[in-house]
Design a protein around this motif. Sequence first.
Motif, PDB file in Angstrom:
ATOM      1  N   SER A 102      -0.290   4.364  -0.925  1.00  0.00           N
ATOM      2  CA  SER A 102      -1.183   5.500  -1.116  1.00  0.00           C
ATOM      3  C   SER A 102      -0.665   6.773  -0.462  1.00  0.00           C
ATOM      4  CB  SER A 102      -2.574   5.167  -0.569  1.00  0.00           C
ATOM      5  OG  SER A 102      -2.497   4.808   0.813  1.00  0.00           O
ATOM      6  N   ASP A 103       0.063   6.625   0.630  1.00  0.00           N
ATOM      7  CA  ASP A 103       0.575   7.809   1.331  1.00  0.00           C
ATOM      8  C   ASP A 103       2.086   7.937   1.234  1.00  0.00           C
ATOM      9  OD1 ASP A 103       1.120   5.582   2.836  1.00  0.00           O
ATOM     10  OD2 ASP A 103       0.664   6.504   4.768  1.00  0.00           O
TER      11      ASP A 103
ATOM     12  N   ASP B  13       0.850  -1.184   0.000  1.00  0.00           N
ATOM     13  CA  ASP B  13       0.000   0.000   0.000  1.00  0.00           C
ATOM     14  C   ASP B  13       0.893   1.243   0.000  1.00  0.00           C
ATOM     15  OD1 ASP B  13      -1.913   1.917   0.249  1.00  0.00           O
ATOM     16  OD2 ASP B  13      -2.413   1.475   2.342  1.00  0.00           O
TER      17      ASP B  13
END
Length: 239
Positions: A178-179, A176
């Motif tokens: 996303s950030d 992940d």
Amino acid sequence: MNEARVRLTSRSVKHFTVLILPIGGLCRPERGPARLPAATDYLSVSRRTVPLVQVEMEHKVYILLLCGFFCLSVFAHGARQSQDIKCGACRALVDEMEWAVSQVDPKKMIQTGSFRINPDGSQSIKEVPLARSEGHLLELMEEVCDRMKDYGERVDPTTNRKTYVRHTSRDGTSMDLSDVTLDTRVSASLKFACETIVEHNEDEIIEFFAHETDNVKDKLCSKRTDLCDYALKIPHDEL
């Protein structure tokens, strides 16, 4: 009024102040010949000019204070950003070193020491795990900083502090991101910081990795080298 320039200001608290300044090189009074301007011609004799000077001085001091606070803020931000990079590089270095050491068979041994024969006929030789031998650790340190290209930047929305995480998994599993910000400039900064750490702390790195040690990230990056001022607050599985 054709012989003078009038400046009107409302900076004083309760009244206006008028400063009368001569325009030409000569002052021409109503009677008598022209004369050179005297110092008193440049300032109103009224006491009301004092508040203007005070206000102007206070204004200058206020501007200087603002400039000082701004410079301090910029300096503090730059220093914090620099420390985030150094701390992140150190913790990433430790993570990569630990992973590389774990990939070597722990049962594989290597002889170290001196092969010179002692007077009693013995030799000062001992066997140590290959993965934690000084020679192997030196080889790992020559390559570890190249792996900073696999790291991205993550910003904490609360503290605005930056940490650095891998954006490429070692086993190929999806991650992940996303950030996480992926930027070649971030990778380059991490690599430079990593190389500097290795150059200045080679003995400390070998010392910690020559034997199994718990929580090397905090012990090396925070307690021994003081590269991380807040490392103890970071979870051990996060860089």
